[in-house]
Design a protein around this motif. Structure first.
Motif, short mmCIF file in Angstrom:
data_model
loop_
_atom_site.label_atom_id
_atom_site.label_comp_id
_atom_site.label_asym_id
_atom_site.label_seq_id
_atom_site.Cartn_x
_atom_site.Cartn_y
_atom_site.Cartn_z
N ALA A 103 38.84 50.47 32.69
CA ALA A 103 39.37 51.66 33.39
C ALA A 103 38.51 52.05 34.59
N GLU A 104 37.19 51.92 34.47
CA GLU A 104 36.32 52.35 35.58
C GLU A 104 36.45 51.44 36.80
N ASN A 105 37.02 50.26 36.65
CA ASN A 105 37.21 49.34 37.77
C ASN A 105 38.66 49.21 38.22
N PHE A 106 39.57 49.89 37.51
CA PHE A 106 40.99 49.65 37.73
C PHE A 106 41.47 50.03 39.13
N GLU A 107 41.15 51.21 39.59
CA GLU A 107 41.62 51.64 40.92
C GLU A 107 41.05 50.75 42.02
N ARG A 108 39.81 50.34 41.87
CA ARG A 108 39.20 49.44 42.85
C ARG A 108 39.92 48.09 42.83
N ALA A 109 40.26 47.60 41.64
CA ALA A 109 40.99 46.33 41.54
C ALA A 109 42.36 46.43 42.21
N VAL A 110 43.05 47.53 42.00
CA VAL A 110 44.36 47.73 42.62
C VAL A 110 44.23 47.73 44.14
N ARG A 111 43.20 48.38 44.67
CA ARG A 111 42.98 48.40 46.12
C ARG A 111 42.71 46.99 46.66
N VAL A 112 41.89 46.24 45.95
CA VAL A 112 41.58 44.87 46.38
C VAL A 112 42.86 44.03 46.44
N LEU A 113 43.66 44.12 45.40
CA LEU A 113 44.89 43.32 45.36
C LEU A 113 45.88 43.77 46.44
N ALA A 114 46.01 45.08 46.63
CA ALA A 114 46.90 45.59 47.67
C ALA A 114 46.43 45.14 49.05
N ASP A 115 45.12 45.15 49.27
CA ASP A 115 44.56 44.71 50.55
C ASP A 115 44.81 43.22 50.82
N HIS A 116 45.11 42.47 49.76
CA HIS A 116 45.37 41.04 49.91
C HIS A 116 46.85 40.71 49.77
N GLY A 117 47.70 41.70 50.00
CA GLY A 117 49.13 41.45 50.10
C GLY A 117 49.96 41.62 48.86
#
Length: 122
Positions: A103-117
């Motif tokens: 959970a503590e990394n989830f929002e960051r992971a979502v941003r990374v994936l969104a930034d990569h299309g």
């Protein structure tokens, strides 16, 4: 590719026996091997009496039905997240894959994936 965020908080654990798993829940992933009985489900449905249990996971699903001939989908997602020091726990079903992230990394992971299309569906 579309990634659907699941709203539930998830837990991962090892059961003493199969009867502890409530397979009627909407999201219930159960695996039995010669070494363990594993259960992944929403935290609220996780049995209290378990061998081990880890709470605090969030998840997203790769949308659609993935043909078995598709290659590299999980490799790309896991590489992107690994490059950002984000660990994953993956569950594959017949239709698709589910990626769990602490959970503590989830929002960051979502941003990374969104930034990569990747298209993120809430």
């Amino acid at each position: 590719m579309e990634l659907k965020i699941l709203k539930q908080d998830f837990s991962i654990g090892k059961l003493y026996d199969v009867s502890q798993a409530d397979l009627q829940n909407e999201f219930c992933f159960f695996a039995k091997t010669d070494q363990e009985n594993s259960l992944v489900c929403p935290t609220e449905f996780m049995p209290d009496d378990m061998i081990e249990r880890e709470d605090g996971w969030r998840a997203f699903r790769i949308q659609g039905i993935l043909d078995f001939s598709l290659i590299g989908i999980l490799a790309e997602i896991s590489s992107l997240l690994a490059n950002h020091k984000i660990g994953i726990f993956v569950i594959s079903t017949y239709n698709t894959d589910y990626i769990l992230i602490k959970a503590e990394n989830f929002e960051r992971a979502v941003r990374v994936l969104a930034d990569h299309g990747y298209e993120i569906i809430h």
